[in-house]
Design an enzyme around this catalytic site. Structure first.
Site, PDB file in Angstrom:
ATOM      1  N   ASN A  98       0.791  -1.182   0.000  1.00  0.00           N
ATOM      2  CA  ASN A  98      -0.009  -0.026   0.119  1.00  0.00           C
ATOM      3  C   ASN A  98       0.960   1.285  -0.017  1.00  0.00           C
ATOM      4  O   ASN A  98       0.459   2.374  -0.547  1.00  0.00           O
ATOM      5  CB  ASN A  98      -1.059   0.041   1.298  1.00  0.00           C
ATOM      6  CG  ASN A  98      -1.673   1.406   1.485  1.00  0.00           C
ATOM      7  OD1 ASN A  98      -2.309   1.731   0.665  1.00  0.00           O
ATOM      8  ND2 ASN A  98      -1.133   2.172   2.406  1.00  0.00           N
ATOM      9  N   ARG A 147      -8.279   5.205   0.840  1.00  0.00           N
ATOM     10  CA  ARG A 147      -7.398   4.419   0.034  1.00  0.00           C
ATOM     11  C   ARG A 147      -6.499   5.252  -0.732  1.00  0.00           C
ATOM     12  O   ARG A 147      -5.636   4.779  -1.438  1.00  0.00           O
ATOM     13  CB  ARG A 147      -8.444   3.652  -1.136  1.00  0.00           C
ATOM     14  CG  ARG A 147      -9.212   2.721  -0.437  1.00  0.00           C
ATOM     15  CD  ARG A 147     -10.275   2.219  -1.229  1.00  0.00           C
ATOM     16  NE  ARG A 147     -10.671   0.895  -0.886  1.00  0.00           N
ATOM     17  CZ  ARG A 147     -12.126   0.309  -0.971  1.00  0.00           C
ATOM     18  NH1 ARG A 147     -12.944   1.100  -1.614  1.00  0.00           N
ATOM     19  NH2 ARG A 147     -12.687  -0.733  -0.505  1.00  0.00           N
ATOM     20  N   ASP A 156       2.007   6.986   0.246  1.00  0.00           N
ATOM     21  CA  ASP A 156       1.060   6.087  -0.408  1.00  0.00           C
ATOM     22  C   ASP A 156       1.159   5.825  -1.984  1.00  0.00           C
ATOM     23  O   ASP A 156       0.794   6.583  -2.833  1.00  0.00           O
ATOM     24  CB  ASP A 156      -0.325   6.857  -0.356  1.00  0.00           C
ATOM     25  CG  ASP A 156      -1.533   5.892  -0.270  1.00  0.00           C
ATOM     26  OD1 ASP A 156      -1.492   4.571   0.654  1.00  0.00           O
ATOM     27  OD2 ASP A 156      -2.579   5.814  -1.105  1.00  0.00           O
ATOM     28  N   ARG A 184       0.003 -12.551   3.022  1.00  0.00           N
ATOM     29  CA  ARG A 184      -0.992 -11.698   3.914  1.00  0.00           C
ATOM     30  C   ARG A 184      -0.899 -10.458   3.326  1.00  0.00           C
ATOM     31  O   ARG A 184       0.573  -9.920   3.334  1.00  0.00           O
ATOM     32  CB  ARG A 184      -0.607 -11.702   5.339  1.00  0.00           C
ATOM     33  CG  ARG A 184      -1.382 -10.565   6.011  1.00  0.00           C
ATOM     34  CD  ARG A 184      -0.423 -10.133   7.216  1.00  0.00           C
ATOM     35  NE  ARG A 184      -1.227  -9.182   8.036  1.00  0.00           N
ATOM     36  CZ  ARG A 184      -0.978  -7.933   8.366  1.00  0.00           C
ATOM     37  NH1 ARG A 184       0.019  -7.341   7.689  1.00  0.00           N
ATOM     38  NH2 ARG A 184      -1.484  -7.208   8.870  1.00  0.00           N
ATOM     39  N   ASP A 186      -0.816  -6.730   3.725  1.00  0.00           N
ATOM     40  CA  ASP A 186      -0.964  -5.735   4.663  1.00  0.00           C
ATOM     41  C   ASP A 186      -1.692  -4.298   4.066  1.00  0.00           C
ATOM     42  O   ASP A 186      -1.752  -4.123   2.939  1.00  0.00           O
ATOM     43  CB  ASP A 186       0.271  -5.215   4.800  1.00  0.00           C
ATOM     44  CG  ASP A 186       0.554  -3.992   5.885  1.00  0.00           C
ATOM     45  OD1 ASP A 186       0.302  -4.456   7.067  1.00  0.00           O
ATOM     46  OD2 ASP A 186       0.593  -2.924   5.670  1.00  0.00           O
ATOM     47  N   HIS A 190      -6.753  -0.235   2.376  1.00  0.00           N
ATOM     48  CA  HIS A 190      -6.157   1.033   1.985  1.00  0.00           C
ATOM     49  C   HIS A 190      -6.011   0.958   0.750  1.00  0.00           C
ATOM     50  O   HIS A 190      -5.374   2.006  -0.045  1.00  0.00           O
ATOM     51  CB  HIS A 190      -5.077   1.387   2.779  1.00  0.00           C
ATOM     52  CG  HIS A 190      -5.188   1.840   4.240  1.00  0.00           C
ATOM     53  ND1 HIS A 190      -6.111   2.801   4.781  1.00  0.00           N
ATOM     54  CD2 HIS A 190      -5.181   0.849   5.220  1.00  0.00           C
ATOM     55  CE1 HIS A 190      -6.208   2.632   6.009  1.00  0.00           C
ATOM     56  NE2 HIS A 190      -5.865   1.378   6.305  1.00  0.00           N
ATOM     57  N   GLU A 223      -5.534  -8.053   4.876  1.00  0.00           N
ATOM     58  CA  GLU A 223      -5.728  -7.375   6.047  1.00  0.00           C
ATOM     59  C   GLU A 223      -6.994  -6.310   5.727  1.00  0.00           C
ATOM     60  O   GLU A 223      -6.631  -5.301   5.310  1.00  0.00           O
ATOM     61  CB  GLU A 223      -4.650  -6.744   6.542  1.00  0.00           C
ATOM     62  CG  GLU A 223      -4.732  -6.453   8.242  1.00  0.00           C
ATOM     63  CD  GLU A 223      -3.994  -5.240   8.431  1.00  0.00           C
ATOM     64  OE1 GLU A 223      -4.179  -5.063   9.793  1.00  0.00           O
ATOM     65  OE2 GLU A 223      -3.581  -4.387   7.631  1.00  0.00           O
ATOM     66  N   ASN A 286      -3.561 -10.675  17.159  1.00  0.00           N
ATOM     67  CA  ASN A 286      -2.557 -10.515  16.043  1.00  0.00           C
ATOM     68  C   ASN A 286      -1.353  -9.604  16.292  1.00  0.00           C
ATOM     69  O   ASN A 286      -1.650  -9.228  17.552  1.00  0.00           O
ATOM     70  CB  ASN A 286      -3.015 -10.144  14.757  1.00  0.00           C
ATOM     71  CG  ASN A 286      -3.507  -8.746  14.564  1.00  0.00           C
ATOM     72  OD1 ASN A 286      -3.419  -7.935  15.684  1.00  0.00           O
ATOM     73  ND2 ASN A 286      -3.732  -8.414  13.238  1.00  0.00           N
TER      74      ASN A 286
HETATM   75  C1  LM2 Z   1      -1.007  -2.619   9.086  1.00  0.00           C
HETATM   76  N1  LM2 Z   1      -1.940  -3.130   8.552  1.00  0.00           N
HETATM   77  O1  LM2 Z   1      -2.850  -2.411   7.701  1.00  0.00           O
HETATM   78  C2  LM2 Z   1       0.052  -3.142   9.763  1.00  0.00           C
HETATM   79  O2  LM2 Z   1      -0.520  -4.474  10.395  1.00  0.00           O
HETATM   80  C3  LM2 Z   1       0.522  -2.527  10.916  1.00  0.00           C
HETATM   81  O3  LM2 Z   1       1.488  -3.263  11.710  1.00  0.00           O
HETATM   82  C4  LM2 Z   1       1.156  -1.387  10.262  1.00  0.00           C
HETATM   83  O4  LM2 Z   1       1.444  -0.228  11.314  1.00  0.00           O
HETATM   84  C5  LM2 Z   1       0.344  -0.526   9.254  1.00  0.00           C
HETATM   85  N2  LM2 Z   1      -0.603  -1.364   8.793  1.00  0.00           N
HETATM   86  C6  LM2 Z   1       1.398   0.006   8.290  1.00  0.00           C
HETATM   87  O5  LM2 Z   1       1.805  -1.021   7.613  1.00  0.00           O
HETATM   88  C7  LM2 Z   1       2.760  -0.132  12.001  1.00  0.00           C
HETATM   89  C8  LM2 Z   1       2.522   0.498  13.329  1.00  0.00           C
HETATM   90  C9  LM2 Z   1       2.726   2.139  13.165  1.00  0.00           C
HETATM   91  C10 LM2 Z   1       3.640   2.171  12.587  1.00  0.00           C
HETATM   92  C11 LM2 Z   1       3.677   1.679  11.104  1.00  0.00           C
HETATM   93  C12 LM2 Z   1       4.965   1.984  10.166  1.00  0.00           C
HETATM   94  O6  LM2 Z   1       1.301  -0.200  14.063  1.00  0.00           O
HETATM   95  O7  LM2 Z   1       2.395   2.457  14.526  1.00  0.00           O
HETATM   96  O8  LM2 Z   1       3.863   3.652  12.458  1.00  0.00           O
HETATM   97  O9  LM2 Z   1       3.550   0.156  11.292  1.00  0.00           O
HETATM   98  O10 LM2 Z   1       6.007   1.764  10.813  1.00  0.00           O
HETATM   99  C13 LM2 Z   1       4.984   4.245  12.793  1.00  0.00           C
HETATM  100  C14 LM2 Z   1       5.022   5.281  14.007  1.00  0.00           C
HETATM  101  C15 LM2 Z   1       3.704   6.350  13.736  1.00  0.00           C
HETATM  102  C16 LM2 Z   1       4.211   7.299  12.595  1.00  0.00           C
HETATM  103  C17 LM2 Z   1       4.775   6.218  11.400  1.00  0.00           C
HETATM  104  C18 LM2 Z   1       5.503   6.887  10.262  1.00  0.00           C
HETATM  105  O11 LM2 Z   1       4.318   4.349  15.228  1.00  0.00           O
HETATM  106  O12 LM2 Z   1       3.719   7.102  14.866  1.00  0.00           O
HETATM  107  O13 LM2 Z   1       3.371   8.092  12.006  1.00  0.00           O
HETATM  108  O14 LM2 Z   1       5.461   5.045  11.825  1.00  0.00           O
HETATM  109  O15 LM2 Z   1       6.589   7.561  10.686  1.00  0.00           O
HETATM  110  C19 LM2 Z   1       3.795   9.479  11.872  1.00  0.00           C
HETATM  111 CA    CA Z   2      -3.381   3.494  -0.262  1.00  0.00          CA
END
Ligand code: LM2
Ligand code: CA
EC number: 3.2.1.1
Length: 476
Positions: A98, A147, A156, A184, A186, A190, A223, A286
């Site tokens: 995505n 999306r 994106d 899977r 992700d 979106h 997902e 999960n």
């Molecule tokens: C998912 N599914 O749609 C994953 O299962 C999930 O684990 C992912 O988020 C998300 N989508 C994007 O692939 C994780 C996590 C976020 C994290 C993102 C990117 O839950 O907290 O975001 O991965 O690493 C982090 C920071 C967030 C920041 C972002 C970008 O926590 O605060 O936003 O990175 O720098 C400014």
């Molecule tokens: Ca998108």
């Protein structure tokens, strides 16, 4: 793309979250294969942004499609799929297309550099032309925004762009060549279903050199978090593949936390708002919702609530609904914390205790006796239907799977002590929750089934596990 491609007689997928490829290969040979598991969901395989504190979520920030991560390189990945397939265990990859890394993700685990602020990822290569215009997702009632805008600042990608479609299909086909059985996807919610359809349509058949029959298609689980009340619904995706059924996680958590009586589980399945059985990947927790990320209910059970967690996992595995996936965690206190390491960067291997459990920071729920014995239960009962449903009008329930297996649960604060119809042939059986069958003896409780199929079932309310399970392969 709904067929899991499991080897016959096997069931149960385990998400070996953040494990290294070499360790997964060994786990297939030493534990998963011998214990009847069917598959492993592995953490993202492609190059991701390196973050200073090495949080687990850096792997959700792609830098390129080179197969180099903290879990290992391409050669190690290829060796893992070969070794796992050889023992009947399939590999499913968590693929992220995505988006690419957010601002700040300037170099990757494979040595590539990137400039997310200018949407430049030379390791693929992608340039700003391949992305949607910058905007943030804030309103989940607006499907266009969900999306076409950025999820937490992640750049994106435009999956409607033919070059982007080509790069994604190349990445997935490369994994198919290396012997994977599925994906899977992700953040599928979106992406536009029509664009996903184009990408899935370009996938090769699975690699017959790895034991797949010719014409096999990749299993796809998308997902899509759909708890209701938003613009996007899972039904837009179930024509393309399976979906992650978050309502299962929420509902099973509520039930075993005592917020819903167990007797109501008698019609578990689509009546609960779940997608069709073959379109539903089901799980207790999960990697996101066990630590409060993503979404999917505040009542999620995790390894931190072991008695209820084992009961819910046993119910999921005993029940014919859906394709169950077992979570295998590393222990954490901080929700950003990454996996155990040797030096703050390199992931540590798990170590194993004599009772099969893990140490070294790895929880290994899949190695808990109560859980892997229920995978064996599921394999023993096959496709036999639920019969002999019983409940006490509140939180004590029991059912059989045809005449091959029987399970009982006690979530009341008093003992279960009843004569119940097990559906099983007469004999003495080993309860695979409290023990293990060892030749003609059992290390746990035994259950004696009479010639009428009835047995007296006892589940004390203070027992470690509020569940009892017997099946034809555990007959003494
Ligand atoms: C998912 N599914 O749609 C994953 O299962 C999930 O684990 C992912 O988020 C998300 N989508 C994007 O692939 C994780 C996590 C976020 C994290 C993102 C990117 O839950 O907290 O975001 O991965 O690493 C982090 C920071 C967030 C920041 C972002 C970008 O926590 O605060 O936003 O990175 O720098 C400014
Ligand atoms: Ca998108």
């Amino acid at each position: 793309q709904f067929d899991t491609n499991y080897a016959s007689g096997r069931s149960g997928m385990v998400h070996l979250f953040e494990w290294k490829w070499d360790d997964i290969a060994a786990e297939c040979e030493n534990f998963l294969g011998p214990n009847g598991f069917a598959g492993v969901q592995v953490s993202p395989v492609n190059e991701n942004a390196v973050k200073d504190s090495r949080p687990w979520w850096e792997r959700y920030q792609p830098i390129s499609y080179k197969l180099v991560t903290r879990s290992g390189n391409e050669e190690q990945f290829a060796s893992m799929t070969r070794r796992c397939n050889a023992v009947g265990v399939r590999i499913y990859v968590d693929v992220i297309f995505n988006h690419m890394a957010a601002n700040g993700g300037t170099y990757g685990t494979g040595g590539s550099t990137a400039s997310p602020s200018s949407k430049s990822y030379p390791g693929v290569p992608y340039s700003s032309l391949d992305f949607n215009p910058t905007c943030a997702i804030s309103n989940y009632n607006d499907a266009n925004q969900v999306r076409n805008c950025e999820l937490v600042g992640l750049r994106d990608l435009n999956q409607g762009n033919s070059y982007v479609q080509e790069k994604i299909a190349e990445f997935l086909n490369h994994l198919i060549d290396l012997g994977v059985a599925g994906f899977r996807v992700d953040a599928a919610k979106h992406m536009w279903p029509a664009d996903l359809g184009v990408i899935y349509g370009r996938l090769k058949n699975l690699n017959t050199d790895h034991g797949f029959s010719s014409g096999s298609k990749a299993y796809i689980v998308q997902e899509v978090i759909d708890m209701g009340g938003e613009a996007i619904s899972k039904s837009e995706y179930t024509g393309l593949g399976a979906i992650t059924e978050f309502r299962h996680s929420d509902s099973i958590g509520k039930a075993f936390r005592g917020k819903n009586q167990l007797r109501y589980l008698s019609n578990w399945g689509t009546a609960w708002g779940f997608a069709a059985s073959d379109r539903s990947l089901v799980f207790v927790d999960n990697h996101d919702n066990q630590r409060g990320h993503g979404a999917g209910g505040a009542d999620v059970l995790t390894y931190k609530v072991p008695k209820q967690y084992k009961m819910a996992s046993a119910f999921m595995l005993a029940h014919p609904f859906g394709t169950p996936r077992v979570m295998s965690s590393f222990s954490f206190s901080d929700t950003d914390q990454g996996p155990p390491t040797t030096d703050g960067h390199n992931i540590a291997s798990p170590s194993f205790n004599s009772d099969n459990s893990c140490s070294g920071g790895w929880v290994c729920e899949h190695r808990w006796r109560q859980i892997y014995h229920m995978v064996a239960f599921r394999n023993a009962v096959g496709s036999d239907a639920i019969q002999n449903w019983w409940d006490n009008g509140s939180n004590q329930i029991a059912f059989s799977r045809g005449s091959r297996g029987f399970v009982a649960f006690n979530n009341d604060n008093y003992d279960l002590n009843s004569s119940l119809q097990t559906g099983l042939p007469a004999g003495t059986y080993c309860d695979v929750i409290s023990g293990t069958k060892n030749g003609s003896s059992c290390t746990g409780k035994t259950v004696t089934v009479g010639s009428d199929g009835r047995a007296s079932i006892y589940l004390g309310n203070s027992e470690d596990d509020g569940v009892l399970a017997i099946h034809v392969n555990a007959k003494l």
